[in-house]
Design a protein around this motif. Sequence first.
Motif, short mmCIF file in Angstrom:
data_model
loop_
_atom_site.label_atom_id
_atom_site.label_comp_id
_atom_site.label_asym_id
_atom_site.label_seq_id
_atom_site.Cartn_x
_atom_site.Cartn_y
_atom_site.Cartn_z
N VAL A 117 0.84 -1.21 0.00
CA VAL A 117 0.00 0.00 0.00
C VAL A 117 0.87 1.26 0.00
CG1 VAL A 117 -0.44 0.37 2.48
CG2 VAL A 117 -2.21 0.91 0.83
N ILE A 118 2.03 1.20 0.64
CA ILE A 118 2.95 2.35 0.62
C ILE A 118 3.54 2.50 -0.78
CG2 ILE A 118 5.15 3.22 1.48
CD1 ILE A 118 4.42 1.94 4.20
N GLU A 119 4.08 1.40 -1.31
CA GLU A 119 4.73 1.44 -2.63
C GLU A 119 3.73 1.74 -3.75
OE1 GLU A 119 6.67 -2.36 -2.81
OE2 GLU A 119 8.05 -1.83 -1.19
N GLY A 120 2.47 1.39 -3.55
CA GLY A 120 1.47 1.56 -4.59
C GLY A 120 0.86 2.95 -4.68
N ASN A 121 1.20 3.83 -3.73
CA ASN A 121 0.58 5.16 -3.70
C ASN A 121 1.60 6.27 -3.45
OD1 ASN A 121 -2.46 4.51 -3.76
ND2 ASN A 121 -1.61 3.09 -2.25
N PRO A 122 2.71 6.29 -4.17
CA PRO A 122 3.74 7.31 -3.89
C PRO A 122 3.26 8.74 -4.17
CG PRO A 122 4.25 6.16 -5.91
CD PRO A 122 3.09 5.44 -5.28
N ASP A 123 2.35 8.89 -5.12
CA ASP A 123 1.85 10.23 -5.46
C ASP A 123 1.07 10.85 -4.31
OD1 ASP A 123 0.14 8.02 -6.09
OD2 ASP A 123 -1.24 9.40 -7.11
N LEU A 124 0.51 10.05 -3.42
CA LEU A 124 -0.25 10.57 -2.28
C LEU A 124 0.65 10.93 -1.10
CD1 LEU A 124 -3.16 7.98 -2.24
CD2 LEU A 124 -3.22 10.32 -3.14
N LEU A 125 1.88 10.46 -1.13
CA LEU A 125 2.72 10.57 0.05
C LEU A 125 3.70 11.74 0.02
CD1 LEU A 125 3.37 6.79 0.53
CD2 LEU A 125 1.87 8.28 1.87
N GLY A 126 3.95 12.29 -1.12
CA GLY A 126 4.87 13.42 -1.18
C GLY A 126 6.31 13.00 -0.93
N GLU A 127 7.06 13.92 -0.35
CA GLU A 127 8.51 13.72 -0.22
C GLU A 127 8.92 12.66 0.80
OE1 GLU A 127 9.73 17.21 2.93
OE2 GLU A 127 9.70 17.70 0.80
N VAL A 128 8.03 12.25 1.69
CA VAL A 128 8.40 11.29 2.72
C VAL A 128 8.90 9.98 2.12
CG1 VAL A 128 6.12 10.23 3.09
CG2 VAL A 128 7.72 10.38 4.98
#
Length: 192
Positions: A117-128
């Motif tokens: 879920v982290i790797e699949g949504n990088p656009d939602l997470l920003g620079e973190v």
Amino acid sequence: MSSPDAGHQPSTAADTDRRTLVLDSAMVTFAQFGYRKTSMEEVARAADISRPGLYFLFSSKEALFRAAVTQALERDVAAVEHILGETDRPLPERLVRAFDQWAGRYIGPLTRDVAAVIEGNPDLLGEVVETVPRRFEELITRAIAVESGQDAAPLVAQTLISASIGVKHQAASREFYLGRLKVAVDLLAPQT
């Protein structure tokens, strides 16, 4: 002052504990259902909080997701820093434990979903998604350099990270991952 997307900042220790619990529940819920299929209602239910209470803490699902992932990554990198600081232990042992904290514990049926879920949504997470892995690499590099004085410490750290990523994608179990990672560390990290 925080942005409206960041949600409200906790004001007391109880608020901080509550926020931490909500973020932990959110991370499990996002891992179970994926970002798109997770509703704020499901997170509220999992965190045992009302939906309005959840919206009081986080202005949107995106803000909640970003905060949950950030908390998980920050917690992991803090644990890695602590592990690598245990200089009474041999460097290879500390490196294996650090990689286990960073990646190994995310191998297995449910835990694999957290990483996905982290790797699949990088656009939602920003620079973190860039800054925290960079901090991990810096911690590994520093531990190798301090212990061995090698000028090659950055290359060794990057190679260990690459090996970890490759083994993680092959691993069906945490034990398999740790066994292969130990081989990589023994081959690449200096014995002191």
